[in-house]
Design a protein around this motif. Structure first.
Motif, mmCIF file in Angstrom:
data_model
loop_
_atom_site.group_PDB
_atom_site.id
_atom_site.type_symbol
_atom_site.label_atom_id
_atom_site.label_comp_id
_atom_site.label_asym_id
_atom_site.label_seq_id
_atom_site.Cartn_x
_atom_site.Cartn_y
_atom_site.Cartn_z
ATOM 1 N N GLU A 1 0.617 -1.225 0.122
ATOM 2 C CA GLU A 1 0.048 -0.009 0.115
ATOM 3 C C GLU A 1 1.033 1.352 0.039
ATOM 4 O O GLU A 1 0.284 2.119 -0.402
ATOM 5 C CB GLU A 1 -0.988 0.184 1.188
ATOM 6 N N VAL B 1 -8.278 -9.226 -9.760
ATOM 7 C CA VAL B 1 -9.139 -10.204 -9.011
ATOM 8 C C VAL B 1 -10.526 -9.919 -8.913
ATOM 9 O O VAL B 1 -10.787 -8.644 -8.570
ATOM 10 C CB VAL B 1 -8.207 -10.035 -7.709
ATOM 11 N N GLY C 1 -18.917 -8.865 -3.275
ATOM 12 C CA GLY C 1 -19.384 -8.478 -1.886
ATOM 13 C C GLY C 1 -18.893 -6.872 -1.707
ATOM 14 O O GLY C 1 -19.169 -6.179 -1.078
ATOM 15 N N ASP D 1 -5.237 -13.017 -2.653
ATOM 16 C CA ASP D 1 -5.138 -12.459 -4.003
ATOM 17 C C ASP D 1 -6.010 -10.855 -3.810
ATOM 18 O O ASP D 1 -5.462 -10.147 -4.185
ATOM 19 C CB ASP D 1 -5.552 -13.216 -5.029
ATOM 20 N N ALA D 2 -7.090 -11.349 -3.417
ATOM 21 C CA ALA D 2 -8.128 -10.138 -3.093
ATOM 22 C C ALA D 2 -7.508 -9.080 -2.017
ATOM 23 O O ALA D 2 -7.271 -7.897 -2.281
ATOM 24 C CB ALA D 2 -9.448 -10.600 -2.739
ATOM 25 N N TYR E 1 -4.646 -7.232 -4.006
ATOM 26 C CA TYR E 1 -5.167 -6.302 -4.992
ATOM 27 C C TYR E 1 -5.775 -5.097 -4.341
ATOM 28 O O TYR E 1 -5.500 -3.970 -4.792
ATOM 29 C CB TYR E 1 -6.605 -6.912 -5.776
ATOM 30 N N LEU E 2 -6.361 -5.000 -3.162
ATOM 31 C CA LEU E 2 -6.895 -3.990 -2.416
ATOM 32 C C LEU E 2 -5.511 -3.118 -1.896
ATOM 33 O O LEU E 2 -5.557 -1.868 -2.108
ATOM 34 C CB LEU E 2 -7.653 -4.078 -1.149
ATOM 35 N N GLU F 1 -3.623 -2.145 5.015
ATOM 36 C CA GLU F 1 -4.110 -3.711 5.174
ATOM 37 C C GLU F 1 -5.107 -4.024 6.063
ATOM 38 O O GLU F 1 -6.214 -4.745 5.821
ATOM 39 C CB GLU F 1 -2.712 -4.486 5.817
ATOM 40 N N LEU G 1 -12.831 -4.524 5.023
ATOM 41 C CA LEU G 1 -13.555 -4.447 3.637
ATOM 42 C C LEU G 1 -13.830 -6.114 3.305
ATOM 43 O O LEU G 1 -15.160 -6.268 2.822
ATOM 44 C CB LEU G 1 -12.866 -3.875 2.498
ATOM 45 N N LEU G 2 -13.151 -6.705 3.168
ATOM 46 C CA LEU G 2 -13.321 -8.000 2.563
ATOM 47 C C LEU G 2 -14.275 -8.927 3.841
ATOM 48 O O LEU G 2 -14.914 -9.818 3.349
ATOM 49 C CB LEU G 2 -11.925 -8.905 2.529
ATOM 50 N N ARG H 1 -16.512 -7.643 5.733
ATOM 51 C CA ARG H 1 -17.596 -7.124 5.591
ATOM 52 C C ARG H 1 -18.268 -7.680 4.226
ATOM 53 O O ARG H 1 -19.344 -8.046 4.272
ATOM 54 C CB ARG H 1 -17.763 -5.588 5.493
ATOM 55 N N ALA H 2 -17.575 -7.828 3.181
ATOM 56 C CA ALA H 2 -18.389 -8.463 2.187
ATOM 57 C C ALA H 2 -18.489 -9.854 2.226
ATOM 58 O O ALA H 2 -19.633 -10.303 1.598
ATOM 59 C CB ALA H 2 -17.104 -8.068 0.908
ATOM 60 N N GLU I 1 -21.843 -9.955 3.905
ATOM 61 C CA GLU I 1 -22.863 -8.960 3.475
ATOM 62 C C GLU I 1 -24.130 -9.630 2.837
ATOM 63 O O GLU I 1 -25.256 -9.188 2.952
ATOM 64 C CB GLU I 1 -22.175 -8.120 2.171
#
Ligand SMILES: Nc1ncnc2c1ncn2[C@@H]1O[C@H](COP(=O)(O)OP(=O)(O)O)[C@@H](O)[C@H]1O
Ligand SMILES: [Mg+2]
Lengths: 266, 428
Positions: free
Chosen positions: A81, A96, A100, B378-379, B382-383, B390, B396-397, B399-400, B403
Motif C-alpha cells: 500500500e 481479482v 461483496g 489475492d483479493a 489487490y486492495l 491492510e 472490507l473483505l 464485511r463483504a 454482506e
C-alpha cells in the motif's frame, strides 16, 4: 528531454528472485527514467509477471540478491500500500474478482487513500462520482459497472478497462502494465491504448509487459527489453520492436545458446 | 455433570418469590422446576450441545435478580434508526419508565408477563405450549420457565401490521445476575410483525431467554436477535415457533464477543406453503464461543425453508452451526436449503458445521453446503496494491463476506449493527 536531463525513477540492480525455492529472475538490471515507456517482452514463463509482482510487493517471492531503488528509496522495504501511495500502479494480468465489495466503494477508498498520502483533501461521494464518471467516459467503461462487485462477472475486456480506469483515477508515477493487451478485441485494445497514451507525460513512466507485438503498434515504447529464462537477453530502442516483429524471439534465444522453443510454454 | 448440577441447584436456592399468578401458572412452574432438577443443564452428552460448552457457566457466580429497578436513562436503550414500541427489561424486571407502549396500533397488545398473569387472558395461557419439556435437552427452558421473572405477551389481531418493529431490550446492569426472560407471541391471520430483541450486559452475567410464537395462516414474523457480549457474558436463547398455511417466519440472529452465545430455534411448518428462513452471523476473538442450532420441521406439503449462517472467527474463537431439517411423512414437494460459511481470521480459530437431514418423504428438494476459509490473499493484495491499508482491506473483505446474510436481515438498522461489530476483520 535530452539525455543529460534524464531523471531516474526506478533503478533495478542485479535482481535475483526465487519462488518456492526455484530461481525465476536471474540478475535483472533495468533503469527507468521519468517520461519513458519501457516494453518488456518475452515468451510465456520467462518471468515477466514475477518482475511486475515483485515491484508491486506481492507476497510469495523471495529476493535473494540485488536491490531496487524507487525515487531513490529502497522499494523492497515498502508495504504494497505504501508503494501504491508513492505512485506505483500494477495493472494485473489477472484482475481479482472481489464478491461483496462494490466497485465504486473500492475505487473511492483507493483514490482517497492515495490522496490522503499526497496531502490532498479526501473526495466526498459527490465529487468522487463526478471524477469517476468523467474518467469512465474517457475509458468507455459502462456506468453500471460502478455498482457491481469489483471485477465480478466482468468480461476479460471489462476487467482490463477497469484496470486502466483505476490507473487514470490514481495517476501513478510508475505504471506497470502486465499483459494489459491479452484477451482484448481490437476495439477494446484501441480504447485501452488510448487511455494509456493519454497519461503519458514527463511526470511518469511506464513498464509494459507483453508477449505480443501488437500492443506496440498502439503504444510506442522508448525501449524494449527481451526477457527469457529470467534474464534480459537483449535491450534496444524501437528498432528492436520491428526486428522482433519480423524475426520473432527465436534468433535471440539461439544467439544466447538458449532453447529456441522458448521457456516453459504455459 | 456433577458440577453443573451443583451449580444449577445453587442458582435455584436463591429463587425469589415467583410472580404472583394463577394456580395453573404455579403448577406449570412447579412442573418445570421438577423437570429441570431431573435433567440439569445441557452438556456435551447431548448431540445438539456438542459445540456449546456450558461448563464455563458453572464456573462463575450467578444469582437471580433481586427485582429492583435499576436507574437508567433513555440514551442507554436507544438504537439508531429504530423507532416504534419499546419494552425495556432490566436486571430481570420490566422497566415501565423507559418502555414505550402507549401508541400501539389497533389490534396489537403488548403486556409484561407479570401483568398478563395477574389479569389473565391476552394469550398468556399459551406460555409453555410450544417449548416442550419432555426431551432430555430441556434443562435451560425448564429452568427458564421455573424462574422466569418477566417477559412480554404479545398478540396481533388478524391483518394487524404495525409499520415499526417492536423492540425488546434486555439489560444487565449489575455483575452476577442471571435473568430468565420469557416471551410469548401470537400473530393472527395475515398479521405482520418485526420483533427486534437486543441483549447487553455489564460484568459476568447470563441472559437466558425462551420465546414462543404462533404464526397463523398468512402471517409473517420477522424475528431479530442482536447480542453484544464480552468474555464474561453468557447468552442462551431458544425460539419455538409454529407456522400455519402460507405463513412465514424469518429468524435473524447475530451474537458478538460472548464467552458463550447459543441461539437455538425450532420452527414447525405445520401447513402447506408455510415458510421459514434462518439467517445468522457470529464471531469474535479471544475465548468467544458462538453456537447457532436450528430445528426445522417440514410437516406439510410445499413448505419451504432456507438457512444461511456465516461466522467470522478471530484468534481463539469458536463458532458452530448445527441445522437439523426433518421432512415428515407426507410432506411432499418441500424445499429445504442450508448454507454455512466460515471465515477464519486466525489459525487458532475453529469452525464446526453440521447440516443434518432426516427425510421421511420422497418428493423433496434438499440442499446443503458448508465451507471454511481464510481471507482471499489475492483479493487482499489487490486492495493493498491500490493504496488501501491492510487493516482496511481486511475489514472490507470481512464485511463483504457477511454482506449476503446482512441484506437478508429484515431491518437495515440491525444489518448496520452487525456490520459495525463483525465487519472489522481483526485477528491475525
Ligand atoms: N506463485 C508461483 N508459484 C510457483 N511458480 C511460479 C509462481 N509464479 C510464477 N511461477 C513460475 O515462475 C516462472 C515465471 O512465471 P511468470 O513470471 O508468470 O512468467 P510470465 O509472466 O513471463 O509468463 C514460471 O516458470 C512459473 O511457473
Ligand atoms: Mg505473465
Amino acid at each position: 528531454m535530452s539525455a543529460s536531463e534524464k531523471q531516474p525513477l526506478l533503478i533495478i540492480e542485479d535482481l535475483w528472485v526465487e519462488v518456492e525455492g526455484k530461481s525465476i529472475l536471474k540478475g535483472i538490471d533495468l533503469t527507468v527514467n521519468y517520461g519513458e515507456v519501457h516494453a518488456i517482452m518475452g515468451p510465456n514463463g520467462s518471468g515477466k509477471s514475477t518482475l511486475a509482482n515483485v515491484l508491486a510487493g506481492r507476497e510469495g517471492y523471495s529476493v535473494t540478491r540485488g536491490r531496487v531503488l524507487y525515487k531513490g528509496q529502497d522499494l523492497l522495504e515498502m508495504e504494497p500500500e505504501e508503494r501504491a501511495r508513492e505512485g506505483i500502479f500494477l495493472a494485473f494480468q489477472y484482475p481479482v474478482e472481489i464478491p461483496g465489495v462494490n466497485n465504486v466503494y473500492f475505487l473511492k477508498a483507493a483514490v482517497n487513500a492515495v490522496r490522503k498520502h499526497r496531502g490532498l483533501p479526501e473526495l466526498d461521494a459527490m465529487d468522487f462520482l463526478e471524477l469517476v464518471k468523467e474518467k469512465m467516459a474517457q475509458m468507455k467503461v459502462r456506468e453500471e459497472m460502478l455498482y457491481r462487485a469489483v471485477n465480478e462477472g466482468f468480461s476479460g475486456g471489462e476487467k482490463k478497462r477497469n484496470e486502466i480506469l483505476q490507473m487514470a483515477l490514481l495517476e501513478p508515477t510508475l505504471a506497470i502494465l502486465d499483459e494489459i493487451d491479452s484477451g482484448l478485441d481490437i476495439d477494446a485494445l484501441r480504447d485501452v491504448a488510448e487511455g494509456i497514451n493519454a497519461l503519458r507525460g514527463p511526470e511518469r513512466a511506464f513498464i509494459m509487459v507483453t508477449h505480443y507485438q501488437r500492443l506496440l503498434h498502439y503504444i510506442e515504447p522508448d525501449y524494449i527489453h527481451v526477457l527469457a529464462y529470467g534474464e534480459v537477453i537483449r535491450s534496444g530502442d524501437r528498432a528492436l520492436a520491428h526486428e522482433l516483429e519480423e524475426r520473432g524471439y527465436g534468433w535471440l534465444l539461439e544467439e544466447r545458446g538458449l532453447d529456441a522453443s522458448g521457456a516453459e510454454a504455459s | 455433570m456433577n458440577v453443573a448440577r451443583r451449580q444449577a441447584v445453587t442458582l435455584a436456592l436463591a429463587r425469589p418469590p415467583r410472580p404472583a399468578g394463577p394456580d395453573w401458572w404455579q403448577a406449570l412452574q412447579e412442573r418445570a422446576w421438577n423437570r429441570y432438577q431431573a435433567v440439569g443443564l445441557p452438556g456435551p452428552r447431548l448431540d445438539d450441545w456438542k459445540y456449546a460448552d456450558t461448563h464455563p457457566l458453572t464456573q462463575v457466580d450467578l444469582r437471580l435478580p433481586s427485582g429492583d429497578v435499576a436507574p437508567m436513562d433513555a440514551a442507554q436503550v436507544a438504537m439508531e434508526g429504530v423507532e416504534g414500541p419499546l419494552v425495556v427489561l432490566v436486571d430481570g424486571v420490566f422497566h415501565p419508565g423507559l418502555s414505550r407502549l402507549d401508541e400501539l396500533p389497533d389490534g396489537m397488545t403488548v403486556s409484561p408477563l407479570e401483568t398478563a398473569l395477574g389479569s389473565g387472558g391476552g394469550g398468556v395461557e399459551r406460555v409453555g405450549a410450544l417449548a416442550e419439556l419432555d426431551r432430555d435437552d430441556a434443562g435451560l427452558r425448564a429452568l427458564n420457565l421455573a424462574l422466569a421473572s418477566t417477559g412480554v405477551v404479545v398478540e396481533l389481531a388478524p391483518d394487524c401490521r404495525p409499520s415499526a418493529p417492536l423492540s425488546l431490550v434486555h439489560l444487565v446492569t449489575e455483575a452476577g445476575l442471571a435473568p430468565q426472560w420469557r416471551h410469548v407471541l401470537r400473530l393472527g391471520e395475515g398479521a405482520v410483525l418485526t420483533l427486534l430483541e437486543r441483549y447487553q450486559g455489564l460484568g459476568t452475567h447470563w441472559h437466558n431467554t425462551v420465546v414462543e410464537a404462533e404464526v397463523e395462516a398468512g402471517a409473517e414474523l420477522n424475528h431479530i436477535r442482536l447480542a453484544e457480549g464480552d468474555e464474561s457474558a453468557f447468552l442462551t436463547h431458544e425460539s419455538w415457533v409454529t407456522v400455519a398455511a402460507g405463513g412465514r417466519y424469518l429468524g435473524a440472529g447475530a451474537a458478538h464477543g460472548h464467552r458463550l452465545a447459543r441461539l437455538f430455534g425450532s420452527v414447525s411448518l405445520d401447513a402447506p406453503e408455510a415458510r421459514a428462513a434462518w439467517y445468522g452471523v457470529y464471531g469474535g476473538t479471544g475465548r468467544h464461543q458462538a453456537d447457532h442450532t436450528t430445528h426445522t420441521h417440514h410437516r406439510a406439503p410445499r413448505t419451504e425453508s432456507v438457512q444461511l449462517f456465516k461466522g467470522v472467527l478471530g484468534e481463539g474463537a469458536r463458532g458452530a452451526y448445527t441445522g437439523r431439517v426433518v421432512v415428515h411423512t407426507g410432506a411432499q414437494k418441500i424445499r429445504a436449503e442450508q448454507k454455512n460459511a466460515n471465515l477464519l481470521l486466525s489459525r487458532n480459530a475453529e469452525a464446526d458445521a453440521r447440516p443434518q437431514l432426516e427425510i421421511y418423504a420422497d418428493d423433496v428438494q434438499c440442499a446443503h453446503g458448508a465451507t471454511v476459509g481464510e481471507l482471499d490473499a489475492d483479493a487482499l493484495f489487490y486492495l493493498r496494491a491500490r493504496g488501501i491499508a491492510e487493516a482496511d482491506a481486511r475489514a472490507l473483505l470481512t464485511r463483504a463476506f457477511i454482506e449476503d446474510v446482512l441484506v437478508a436481515f429484515p431491518l437495515e438498522a440491525a444489518a448496520r449493527w452487525v456490520r459495525e461489530r463483525l465487519g472489522q476483520g481483526g485477528g491475525t
